[in-house]
Scaffold this motif. Sequence first.
Motif, PDB file in Angstrom:
ATOM      1  N   GLY A 156      17.600  26.170 -11.336  1.00 26.63           N
ATOM      2  CA  GLY A 156      17.377  24.893 -11.485  1.00 26.63           C
ATOM      3  C   GLY A 156      18.676  23.969 -11.493  1.00 26.63           C
ATOM      4  N   THR A 180      12.206  20.280  -6.026  1.00 30.64           N
ATOM      5  CA  THR A 180      11.987  20.320  -7.518  1.00 30.64           C
ATOM      6  C   THR A 180      11.209  21.867  -7.671  1.00 30.64           C
ATOM      7  N   ASP A 184      12.058  23.463 -14.164  1.00 28.61           N
ATOM      8  CA  ASP A 184      10.922  23.327 -15.312  1.00 28.61           C
ATOM      9  C   ASP A 184      10.464  21.949 -15.062  1.00 28.61           C
ATOM     10  N   VAL A 185       9.304  21.904 -15.755  1.00 28.27           N
ATOM     11  CA  VAL A 185       8.301  20.542 -16.040  1.00 28.27           C
ATOM     12  C   VAL A 185       9.296  19.517 -16.086  1.00 28.27           C
ATOM     13  N   GLN A 188      11.975  18.559 -13.753  1.00 28.13           N
ATOM     14  CA  GLN A 188      11.283  17.950 -12.502  1.00 28.13           C
ATOM     15  C   GLN A 188      10.794  16.737 -12.729  1.00 28.13           C
TER      16      GLN A 188
END
Length: 338
Positions: A156, A180, A184-185, A188
């Motif tokens: 990431g 993305t 991770d959320v 992102q």
Amino acid sequence: MSMLEVSDLKVTYRNGKNGSDIPAVRGVSFALDGGQTLGLAGESGSGKSTMALSLLRLLPASARISGEVRFQGEDVLTASWSRLRAVRWAQASVVFQGAMSALNPVQTIGDQICEPIVLHEKVGRRVARARATELLDSVGVPARRLGSYPHEFSGGQRQRIMIAMALACRPDLIIADEPTTALDVMVQAQILQLLSDLVRERNIGVIMISHDLSVLSQMCDRLAVMYAGKMVETGPSTELFGDPRHPYTRALGRAFPTIGDPASRRAPAGLPGDPPNLSQLGEGCAFAPRCPEAADACRTRPVELWPSGPGRHAACLRVLPDFQAEPAGLTVSEGSEK
């Protein structure tokens, strides 16, 4: 005149094994202005990345590109290599899908971010390093990591570094290929907000490729759905997935589980069959062998993008006012269903 105008873009790969050419992109046309975002959706192999990378002539030597790609009034496909090098990074940049393969493993990330700044803006290393520090902070990577190498970061973090590199020379156009995927959320959401702020504040254009329909609908003003090298539906993002006009778009939407809906989460709808062999396409709609709504005419009559509503187009015979649906034949080619 739009910032980016693409007319009848075609990309064909030469196949040395059997001598047959593979038409990966088949007559794509669209326009993009500054301050706009265009999302590209579709299955793997539908031509999204090939189309996007051809805009800056980043494809391998086996690819033949035809048509017209006008960026800020200049035809990229006929530009000299020296002019093309000046356009890349400084005016248009790419966030590649595989960060580890795109980053140089034997250079620090600081050197890699500074390189295009020094090359294109003719500034000293101190100015470039200050810009690199700001860029890393903006994408959530500590500036103290400027001296680190790509293998010292998580997947990431490497993706965020790629985004920082794409922003280094303040380009007018960013092509983001799955930007993305490895995030991770929380990160992102941060990256999408960063790109949205850049579009609004600096009036840049963004072409975003993603398999995540929620990302595209959140980020993009307009969406284009690709299948077998062609755009099969285009329109405003909220309308296109809220009320799709092409059966393939509907299938993509059903395959994405709805949060809070146990039925869609436990049994997401799929699409039987496989994408077609691009070197063996017939005259009719390429999606017809997999389409649950296909009529006999769909297998023989050529299709193109026809108006399907205000600001919308779909490459489906059913959007034509004079279309008479015959009884549907076989919806999935024999033996193609998984």
